[in-house]
Design an enzyme around this catalytic site. Structure first.
Site, short mmCIF file in Angstrom:
data_model
loop_
_atom_site.label_atom_id
_atom_site.label_comp_id
_atom_site.label_asym_id
_atom_site.label_seq_id
_atom_site.Cartn_x
_atom_site.Cartn_y
_atom_site.Cartn_z
N LYS A 15 0.67 -1.18 0.11
CA LYS A 15 0.24 -0.18 0.01
C LYS A 15 1.01 1.26 -0.09
O LYS A 15 0.58 2.11 -0.62
CB LYS A 15 -0.91 -0.06 1.19
CG LYS A 15 -2.34 -0.49 1.21
CD LYS A 15 -3.02 -0.29 2.62
CE LYS A 15 -2.36 -0.87 3.88
NZ LYS A 15 -2.04 0.12 4.64
N ARG A 90 -8.56 1.88 10.69
CA ARG A 90 -7.92 0.50 10.95
C ARG A 90 -8.98 -0.34 12.20
O ARG A 90 -8.39 -1.27 12.47
CB ARG A 90 -6.60 0.77 11.50
CG ARG A 90 -5.36 0.42 10.65
CD ARG A 90 -4.08 0.96 11.34
NE ARG A 90 -2.93 -0.08 11.12
CZ ARG A 90 -1.97 0.36 10.40
NH1 ARG A 90 -1.91 1.73 9.89
NH2 ARG A 90 -1.01 -0.28 10.12
N ARG A 132 12.86 -5.39 5.05
CA ARG A 132 12.58 -4.11 4.48
C ARG A 132 13.61 -2.99 5.06
O ARG A 132 13.90 -3.03 6.23
CB ARG A 132 11.15 -3.67 5.14
CG ARG A 132 10.53 -2.43 4.56
CD ARG A 132 9.25 -2.36 4.42
NE ARG A 132 8.67 -2.38 5.85
CZ ARG A 132 7.27 -2.19 5.90
NH1 ARG A 132 6.41 -2.19 4.89
NH2 ARG A 132 6.64 -2.26 7.24
N ARG A 165 12.92 0.01 10.23
CA ARG A 165 11.68 0.85 11.24
C ARG A 165 11.92 -0.27 12.34
O ARG A 165 12.07 -1.42 12.28
CB ARG A 165 10.27 0.35 10.71
CG ARG A 165 9.93 1.47 9.77
CD ARG A 165 8.66 1.23 9.26
NE ARG A 165 7.67 0.76 9.89
CZ ARG A 165 6.57 0.45 9.50
NH1 ARG A 165 6.02 1.07 8.25
NH2 ARG A 165 5.55 0.20 10.29
N ARG A 176 1.46 -7.30 14.79
CA ARG A 176 0.80 -6.41 13.69
C ARG A 176 -0.26 -7.08 12.83
O ARG A 176 -1.25 -6.81 12.65
CB ARG A 176 1.79 -5.72 12.95
CG ARG A 176 2.13 -4.68 13.83
CD ARG A 176 3.82 -3.97 12.99
NE ARG A 176 3.75 -3.41 11.88
CZ ARG A 176 4.72 -3.37 11.19
NH1 ARG A 176 5.99 -3.84 11.59
NH2 ARG A 176 4.58 -2.92 9.94
P1 AMP Z 1 2.03 1.49 9.25
O1 AMP Z 1 3.41 2.24 9.09
O2 AMP Z 1 0.99 1.76 8.54
O3 AMP Z 1 2.74 0.06 9.30
O4 AMP Z 1 1.95 1.55 11.03
C1 AMP Z 1 2.60 1.37 12.05
C2 AMP Z 1 2.33 1.39 13.35
O5 AMP Z 1 1.63 2.53 13.66
C3 AMP Z 1 0.85 0.40 13.37
O6 AMP Z 1 1.18 -0.98 13.76
C4 AMP Z 1 -0.03 1.05 14.62
O7 AMP Z 1 0.83 0.56 15.94
C5 AMP Z 1 0.29 2.19 14.36
N1 AMP Z 1 -0.72 2.87 13.58
C6 AMP Z 1 -0.67 3.44 12.42
N2 AMP Z 1 -2.16 3.92 11.76
C7 AMP Z 1 -2.87 3.48 13.00
C8 AMP Z 1 -4.20 3.86 13.11
N3 AMP Z 1 -5.13 4.31 12.14
N4 AMP Z 1 -4.79 3.59 14.47
C9 AMP Z 1 -3.77 3.18 15.37
N5 AMP Z 1 -2.73 3.04 15.12
C10 AMP Z 1 -2.06 3.29 14.14
#
Ligand code: AMP
Length: 219
Positions: A15, A90, A132, A165, A176
């Site tokens: 994405k 989410r 990654r 990360r 996750r």
């Molecule tokens: P991502 O970069 O999208 O993989 O997000 C990394 C982490 O950020 C996730 O595992 C969550 O802990 C937090 N996170 C991202 N988006 C949200 C959201 N909409 N609501 C709550 N936590 C979020």
């Protein structure tokens, strides 16, 4: 008509890469909650500290915190023709919150809202995450196993050291996925029932998936 695009799919389904490209193509802001939260952590703020404790465990950050950030972004002048929203909502609770925010911003103006679901074979995704790397300058995403940089750990374009990360380790990544299947996956049905779900096959090369994405966005 204003185009409101949101994206669903498991961690590392591609994405981020596609929505970055899409935001450039459409000229709409790319709003990515994960990156916004990581920036909040880097700023050293109290909210960042709170977010970090959840992100490190692979759990969702409390809705109040994320919704505040998103509401501010979506109300921005740069979103008036549309937005590419990646990583929010989410959960069902967040989907309802997004409806409330959109209503507040758009009033009764007609909008085109699409929830685009990246449908992908999940077996390969854990390896995508663990290997990654990304460039802190241009955001280009690499993978030590599947898409290595020409010089190990160095961005091909910017010549700076690539970063991994903090939450891209095996333990957090597994959590996750659990969070995704428990809390985010039900949104597929939620948007299907509303008649705004668009499913694309996210298996394949970046360019193949891009073509499928464009077909849906321009439909
Ligand atoms: P991502 O970069 O999208 O993989 O997000 C990394 C982490 O950020 C996730 O595992 C969550 O802990 C937090 N996170 C991202 N988006 C949200 C959201 N909409 N609501 C709550 N936590 C979020």
């Amino acid at each position: 008509m204003k185009k409101e695009l949101i994206f669903l799919g498991p961690p590392a389904c591609g994405k981020g890469t596609q929505t970055n490209r899409l935001s450039e193509y459409l000229g709409f802001p790319h709003i990515d909650t994960g990156s916004l939260l990581r920036a909040e952590i880097a700023s050293g703020s109290e909210e960042g500290q709170t977010a970090k404790s959840f992100i490190d465990k692979g759990q969702l950050v409390p809705i109040e915190l994320v919704a505040r950030i998103i509401a501010k972004k979506l109300a921005g002048e740069d979103c008036k023709n549309g937005y590419v929203l990646d990583g929010f909502p989410r959960s069902l609770e967040q989907a309802e919150e997004l409806e409330a925010i959109n209503k507040q911003v758009d009033g009764d103006s007609p909008v085109s809202f699409k929830a685009i679901y990246f449908d992908i074979d999940t077996q390969i995704l854990l390896e995508r995450i663990i290997y990654r790397q990304s460039c802190p300058v241009c955001g280009e995403i690499y993978n030590k196993k599947f898409k290595p940089s020409k010089v190990e750990n160095i961005c091909d374009k910017c010549n700076v050291e690539l970063k991994t990360r903090a939450d891209d380790n095996a333990e957090t990544a597994k959590a996750r996925f659990d969070t995704y299947f428990e809390q985010t996956a039900p949104l597929v049905k939620f948007y299907q029932d509303k008649g705004v779900l668009y499913k694309i096959d996210a298996n394949g090369s970046i360019d193949e998936v891009w073509e499928r994405l464009l077909a849906v966005v321009n439909s």
